[in-house]
Design an enzyme around this catalytic site. Structure first.
Site, PDB file in Angstrom:
ATOM      1  N   TYR A 133     -49.754  56.648  36.526  1.00 57.23           N
ATOM      2  CA  TYR A 133     -49.043  57.845  37.028  1.00 57.23           C
ATOM      3  C   TYR A 133     -50.018  58.758  37.782  1.00 57.23           C
ATOM      4  CZ  TYR A 133     -47.266  62.588  37.133  1.00 57.23           C
ATOM      5  OH  TYR A 133     -46.927  63.856  37.552  1.00 57.23           O
ATOM      6  N   ARG A 166     -53.770  73.354  26.163  1.00 55.55           N
ATOM      7  CA  ARG A 166     -53.229  73.136  27.504  1.00 55.55           C
ATOM      8  C   ARG A 166     -52.896  74.462  28.155  1.00 55.55           C
ATOM      9  NH1 ARG A 166     -55.021  69.063  26.325  1.00 55.55           N
ATOM     10  NH2 ARG A 166     -54.159  66.952  26.345  1.00 55.55           N
ATOM     11  N   LYS A 217     -50.357  59.808  41.912  1.00 57.72           N
ATOM     12  CA  LYS A 217     -50.405  61.156  42.508  1.00 57.72           C
ATOM     13  C   LYS A 217     -51.662  61.321  43.364  1.00 57.72           C
ATOM     14  CE  LYS A 217     -46.601  62.909  41.087  1.00 57.72           C
ATOM     15  NZ  LYS A 217     -45.577  63.482  41.956  1.00 57.72           N
ATOM     16  N   ASP A 268     -31.439  62.804  45.600  1.00 59.83           N
ATOM     17  CA  ASP A 268     -31.870  62.394  44.260  1.00 59.83           C
ATOM     18  C   ASP A 268     -31.132  61.108  43.922  1.00 59.83           C
ATOM     19  OD1 ASP A 268     -32.352  62.329  41.322  1.00 59.83           O
ATOM     20  OD2 ASP A 268     -33.092  64.370  41.653  1.00 59.83           O
ATOM     21  N   SER A 302     -50.374  66.986  40.343  1.00 58.21           N
ATOM     22  CA  SER A 302     -50.475  67.207  38.902  1.00 58.21           C
ATOM     23  C   SER A 302     -51.924  67.378  38.475  1.00 58.21           C
ATOM     24  CB  SER A 302     -49.891  65.976  38.198  1.00 58.21           C
ATOM     25  OG  SER A 302     -50.146  66.024  36.813  1.00 58.21           O
ATOM     26  N   ASN A 317     -43.092  65.059  25.807  1.00 54.29           N
ATOM     27  CA  ASN A 317     -43.803  66.326  25.996  1.00 54.29           C
ATOM     28  C   ASN A 317     -43.548  67.282  24.840  1.00 54.29           C
ATOM     29  OD1 ASN A 317     -42.900  65.633  29.238  1.00 54.29           O
ATOM     30  ND2 ASN A 317     -45.039  65.781  28.662  1.00 54.29           N
ATOM     31  N   LEU A 318     -44.508  68.166  24.667  1.00 49.67           N
ATOM     32  CA  LEU A 318     -44.515  69.028  23.482  1.00 49.67           C
ATOM     33  C   LEU A 318     -43.323  69.987  23.413  1.00 49.67           C
ATOM     34  CD1 LEU A 318     -46.010  70.007  20.959  1.00 49.67           C
ATOM     35  CD2 LEU A 318     -47.296  71.569  22.442  1.00 49.67           C
TER      36      LEU A 318
HETATM   37  P1  NAD Z   1     -37.963  64.980  36.724  1.00 54.02           P
HETATM   38  O1  NAD Z   1     -38.011  63.548  36.340  1.00 54.02           O
HETATM   39  O2  NAD Z   1     -37.152  65.902  35.894  1.00 54.02           O
HETATM   40  O3  NAD Z   1     -37.469  65.112  38.239  1.00 54.02           O
HETATM   41  C1  NAD Z   1     -37.729  64.122  39.210  1.00 54.02           C
HETATM   42  C2  NAD Z   1     -36.415  63.869  39.948  1.00 54.02           C
HETATM   43  O4  NAD Z   1     -36.657  62.907  40.974  1.00 54.02           O
HETATM   44  C3  NAD Z   1     -35.327  63.294  39.045  1.00 54.02           C
HETATM   45  O5  NAD Z   1     -34.117  63.989  39.278  1.00 54.02           O
HETATM   46  C4  NAD Z   1     -35.217  61.832  39.470  1.00 54.02           C
HETATM   47  O6  NAD Z   1     -33.892  61.349  39.305  1.00 54.02           O
HETATM   48  C5  NAD Z   1     -35.630  61.918  40.934  1.00 54.02           C
HETATM   49  N1  NAD Z   1     -36.231  60.694  41.484  1.00 54.02           N
HETATM   50  C6  NAD Z   1     -37.228  59.934  40.973  1.00 54.02           C
HETATM   51  N2  NAD Z   1     -37.515  58.910  41.799  1.00 54.02           N
HETATM   52  C7  NAD Z   1     -36.670  59.025  42.868  1.00 54.02           C
HETATM   53  C8  NAD Z   1     -36.466  58.279  44.055  1.00 54.02           C
HETATM   54  N3  NAD Z   1     -37.176  57.167  44.335  1.00 54.02           N
HETATM   55  N4  NAD Z   1     -35.523  58.695  44.929  1.00 54.02           N
HETATM   56  C9  NAD Z   1     -34.785  59.798  44.670  1.00 54.02           C
HETATM   57  N5  NAD Z   1     -34.917  60.544  43.569  1.00 54.02           N
HETATM   58  C10 NAD Z   1     -35.856  60.164  42.674  1.00 54.02           C
HETATM   59  O7  NAD Z   1     -39.466  65.497  36.827  1.00 54.02           O
HETATM   60  P2  NAD Z   1     -40.024  66.988  36.947  1.00 54.02           P
HETATM   61  O8  NAD Z   1     -40.632  67.362  35.665  1.00 54.02           O
HETATM   62  O9  NAD Z   1     -38.990  67.857  37.569  1.00 54.02           O
HETATM   63  O10 NAD Z   1     -41.215  66.738  37.964  1.00 54.02           O
HETATM   64  C11 NAD Z   1     -41.052  66.950  39.356  1.00 54.02           C
HETATM   65  C12 NAD Z   1     -42.328  66.561  40.060  1.00 54.02           C
HETATM   66  O11 NAD Z   1     -43.414  67.332  39.542  1.00 54.02           O
HETATM   67  C13 NAD Z   1     -42.744  65.107  39.899  1.00 54.02           C
HETATM   68  O12 NAD Z   1     -43.271  64.659  41.119  1.00 54.02           O
HETATM   69  C14 NAD Z   1     -43.809  65.151  38.833  1.00 54.02           C
HETATM   70  O13 NAD Z   1     -44.707  64.085  38.954  1.00 54.02           O
HETATM   71  C15 NAD Z   1     -44.467  66.476  39.135  1.00 54.02           C
HETATM   72  N6  NAD Z   1     -45.134  67.100  37.983  1.00 54.02           N
HETATM   73  C16 NAD Z   1     -44.424  67.353  36.847  1.00 54.02           C
HETATM   74  C17 NAD Z   1     -45.045  67.939  35.747  1.00 54.02           C
HETATM   75  C18 NAD Z   1     -44.297  68.203  34.471  1.00 54.02           C
HETATM   76  O14 NAD Z   1     -44.952  68.434  33.431  1.00 54.02           O
HETATM   77  N7  NAD Z   1     -42.958  68.215  34.462  1.00 54.02           N
HETATM   78  C19 NAD Z   1     -46.412  68.264  35.831  1.00 54.02           C
HETATM   79  C20 NAD Z   1     -47.094  67.999  37.020  1.00 54.02           C
HETATM   80  C21 NAD Z   1     -46.445  67.423  38.087  1.00 54.02           C
HETATM   81  C1  WQD Z   2     -49.229  68.723  25.390  1.00 51.75           C
HETATM   82  C2  WQD Z   2     -50.050  68.687  24.101  1.00 51.75           C
HETATM   83  C3  WQD Z   2     -50.246  66.497  23.131  1.00 51.75           C
HETATM   84  C4  WQD Z   2     -46.087  65.901  22.076  1.00 51.75           C
HETATM   85  C5  WQD Z   2     -48.368  65.922  30.559  1.00 51.75           C
HETATM   86  C6  WQD Z   2     -48.843  64.891  31.517  1.00 51.75           C
HETATM   87  C7  WQD Z   2     -49.455  65.551  32.716  1.00 51.75           C
HETATM   88  C8  WQD Z   2     -48.489  66.557  33.322  1.00 51.75           C
HETATM   89  C9  WQD Z   2     -48.077  67.554  32.312  1.00 51.75           C
HETATM   90  C10 WQD Z   2     -47.084  65.435  34.939  1.00 51.75           C
HETATM   91  C11 WQD Z   2     -50.984  67.484  24.036  1.00 51.75           C
HETATM   92  C12 WQD Z   2     -49.483  67.424  22.211  1.00 51.75           C
HETATM   93  C13 WQD Z   2     -47.269  66.427  22.558  1.00 51.75           C
HETATM   94  C14 WQD Z   2     -45.912  65.795  20.666  1.00 51.75           C
HETATM   95  C15 WQD Z   2     -48.070  66.768  20.336  1.00 51.75           C
HETATM   96  N1  WQD Z   2     -47.285  65.919  33.781  1.00 51.75           N
HETATM   97  N2  WQD Z   2     -48.242  66.851  21.699  1.00 51.75           N
HETATM   98  N3  WQD Z   2     -46.904  66.244  19.858  1.00 51.75           N
HETATM   99  O1  WQD Z   2     -50.011  65.461  27.937  1.00 51.75           O
HETATM  100  O2  WQD Z   2     -50.804  67.826  28.436  1.00 51.75           O
HETATM  101  O3  WQD Z   2     -49.483  66.636  30.080  1.00 51.75           O
HETATM  102  O4  WQD Z   2     -47.486  66.857  31.192  1.00 51.75           O
HETATM  103  O5  WQD Z   2     -47.816  65.457  35.871  1.00 51.75           O
HETATM  104  O6  WQD Z   2     -49.724  64.554  33.619  1.00 51.75           O
HETATM  105  O7  WQD Z   2     -49.812  64.090  30.862  1.00 51.75           O
HETATM  106  O8  WQD Z   2     -48.373  67.401  28.045  1.00 51.75           O
HETATM  107  O9  WQD Z   2     -46.487  68.169  26.689  1.00 51.75           O
HETATM  108  O10 WQD Z   2     -47.161  65.731  26.568  1.00 51.75           O
HETATM  109  O11 WQD Z   2     -48.640  67.439  25.558  1.00 51.75           O
HETATM  110  O12 WQD Z   2     -48.944  67.139  19.544  1.00 51.75           O
HETATM  111  O13 WQD Z   2     -44.878  65.299  20.164  1.00 51.75           O
HETATM  112  O14 WQD Z   2     -49.136  68.540  23.002  1.00 51.75           O
HETATM  113  O15 WQD Z   2     -51.093  65.677  22.374  1.00 51.75           O
HETATM  114  O16 WQD Z   2     -52.154  67.901  23.399  1.00 51.75           O
HETATM  115  P1  WQD Z   2     -49.766  66.762  28.550  1.00 51.75           P
HETATM  116  P2  WQD Z   2     -47.555  67.144  26.716  1.00 51.75           P
END
Ligand code: NAD
Ligand code: WQD
Length: 366
Positions: free
Chosen positions: A168, A250, A172, A50, A144, A218-219
């Site tokens: 973004y 969602r 992906k 990381d 995602s 995020n929410l």
């Molecule tokens: P996060 O940002 O908390 O974790 C990502 C980690 O990767 C961090 O610790 C960051 O420091 C590290 N990182 C980023 N770029 C790097 C690089 N080039 N080299 C080494 N380390 C690096 O995110 P998360 O919420 O834990 O998400 C993890 C994965 O899941 C991501 O790929 C994200 O796109 C995917 N994802 C997340 C969500 C979500 O809502 N959290 C939803 C769908 C998909």
């Molecule tokens: C959820 C709902 C907002 C904040 C995101 C990424 C998606 C995936 C998952 C990575 C929505 C509403 C939010 C606030 C609000 N991540 N909201 N007030 O947008 O569904 O998905 O996370 O891959 O790619 O887009 O998640 O938690 O941002 O929002 O009303 O202050 O809450 O409009 O309807 P989202 P979110």
């Protein structure tokens, strides 16, 4: 740069022997840290890389504290640094990789598209090169629901065409395309792409959770910060959607269910050749106001909110059809929205200012 290995530390010799070694990229992040606990709990040897671009090293101390085991080694490096990444594979006999490392903020990606492609796509190709060089052929990839874009209402299954609506999401989708091509031309390569819907919540210990820098996008973390008094009121983005209460719907998924699915995925990597894609969700939709009500109920705190303009790029409804993964592996999420809110609230209460602000509370190891 290697920051530490279990071989240097007292107690390492007591660690149970693990069935195999998994390299976790982004292991200090929100989902990655919970995944490390899950893998350590199930006897895996875990190696973390990381760059801490969106996390902090102290998270891994907490991972070890929860698991009662050490992470095998931790490397602070950017996975795009091919030489350093290759040196990690030289040093460890890696059986499989779980690849979380990426930038993930949709809004930020529209302001910095090149940075997102560079990190997310460049990071993935660098990882694939290092894996190829070291004959490591098993990968679980974090994808995602963002790849679906605005796909219309109703549960979305994996055959829904990709229509990514942000850099973004495109990054992906591009990674998925690259992985698919690699699998087509190198039949020995096995990849599971997991398309998560909305992972939320925290480890039930309250030691690990979501700690976004600055104002949460995020929410769930926003609601938690309102409940704890860090923010005055929640802006609810849009009250005029064609949904039962007018707010967007969602598919929220507990982070513990999310990481359990990764552990199950590792068990099933070798079931079939090539690349397979699975949605991870509950199949249940919750509106913004449903989540607010659930959080209020578990926390006993008022959650003041104000309905404001829709957020650009948001869609009315995103719900997973997650039946394919259930059919394939029997995996189903078990935690409901109330559990997601309860665990997020527990983390927020123990860490009102996130990991940095709570360092003293957890004593010397941090
Ligand atoms: P996060 O940002 O908390 O974790 C990502 C980690 O990767 C961090 O610790 C960051 O420091 C590290 N990182 C980023 N770029 C790097 C690089 N080039 N080299 C080494 N380390 C690096 O995110 P998360 O919420 O834990 O998400 C993890 C994965 O899941 C991501 O790929 C994200 O796109 C995917 N994802 C997340 C969500 C979500 O809502 N959290 C939803 C769908 C998909
Ligand atoms: C959820 C709902 C907002 C904040 C995101 C990424 C998606 C995936 C998952 C990575 C929505 C509403 C939010 C606030 C609000 N991540 N909201 N007030 O947008 O569904 O998905 O996370 O891959 O790619 O887009 O998640 O938690 O941002 O929002 O009303 O202050 O809450 O409009 O309807 P989202 P979110």
């Amino acid at each position: 740069m290697v920051t530490r290995t279990s071989y240097d530390r007292p107690g390492a010799a007591d660690a149970p022997s693990a069935p195999s070694t998994v390299l976790v990229t982004g292991g200090a992040g929100f989902i990655g840290s919970h995944a490390c606990v899950e893998l350590l709990d199930h006897g895996y040897e875990v190696i973390v890389v990381d760059d801490y671009s969106n996390s902090t090293p102290q998270v891994l101390t907490r991972v070890e504290r929860i698991a009662g085991r050490f992470v095998g080694a931790v490397y602070e490096l950017d996975i795009r640094d091919r030489r350093s990444l290759s040196a990690v594979f030289d040093r460890h006999s890696v059986d499989a990789v779980v690849h979380f490392a990426a930038h993930k903020a949709v809004g930020e990606s529209t302001r910095m598209p090149v940075r997102y492609y560079d990190n997310n796509v460049g990071g993935t190709t660098s990882l694939l090169s290092a894996m190829h060089e070291h004959q490591v052929r098993r990968l679980v990839f974090s994808s995602s629901c963002a790849v679906y874009g605005d796909a219309g209402g109703g549960p979305l299954d994996e055959s829904t065409p990709a229509r990514p609506a942000s850099p973004y999401a495109s990054s992906k989708a591009l990674c998925e395309q690259i992985l698919s091509d690699v699998c087509r031309h190198r039949p020995e390569f096995v990849v599971l792409c997991l398309r998560y819907f909305n992972p939320v919540g925290a480890h039930p210990s309250g030691l690990l959770g979501e700690d976004p820098p600055g104002t949460p996008d995020n929410l769930m973390p926003y609601v938690a910060q309102v409940a704890v008094g860090r923010r005055k009121r929640l802006p609810v983005f849009g009250g005029d959607y064609p949904t039962p209460d007018g707010t967007a719907v969602r598919d929220y998924l507990h982070v513990m269910d999310t990481v359990e699915a990764h552990r199950v995925a590792l068990d099933h990597l070798a079931d079939a050749p090539g690349m397979r894609v699975f949605n991870l969700g509950t199949g249940t939709g919750s509106s913004v106001l449903d989540l607010v009500a659930a959080f209020r109920s578990v926390s006993g705190r008022a959650i003041p909110f104000e309905i404001v303009e829709r957020r650009p790029g948001d869609v009315p409804e995103l719900i997973a059809d997650a039946s394919a993964v259930a059919r394939a592996w029997g995996w189903r999420p078990t935690r409901d929205l109330s559990a997601m809110c309860r665990d997020a609230w527990h983390f927020q209460q123990l860490n009102p200012h996130g990991y940095a602000g709570s360092a003293r509370r957890f004593g010397k190891e941090e």
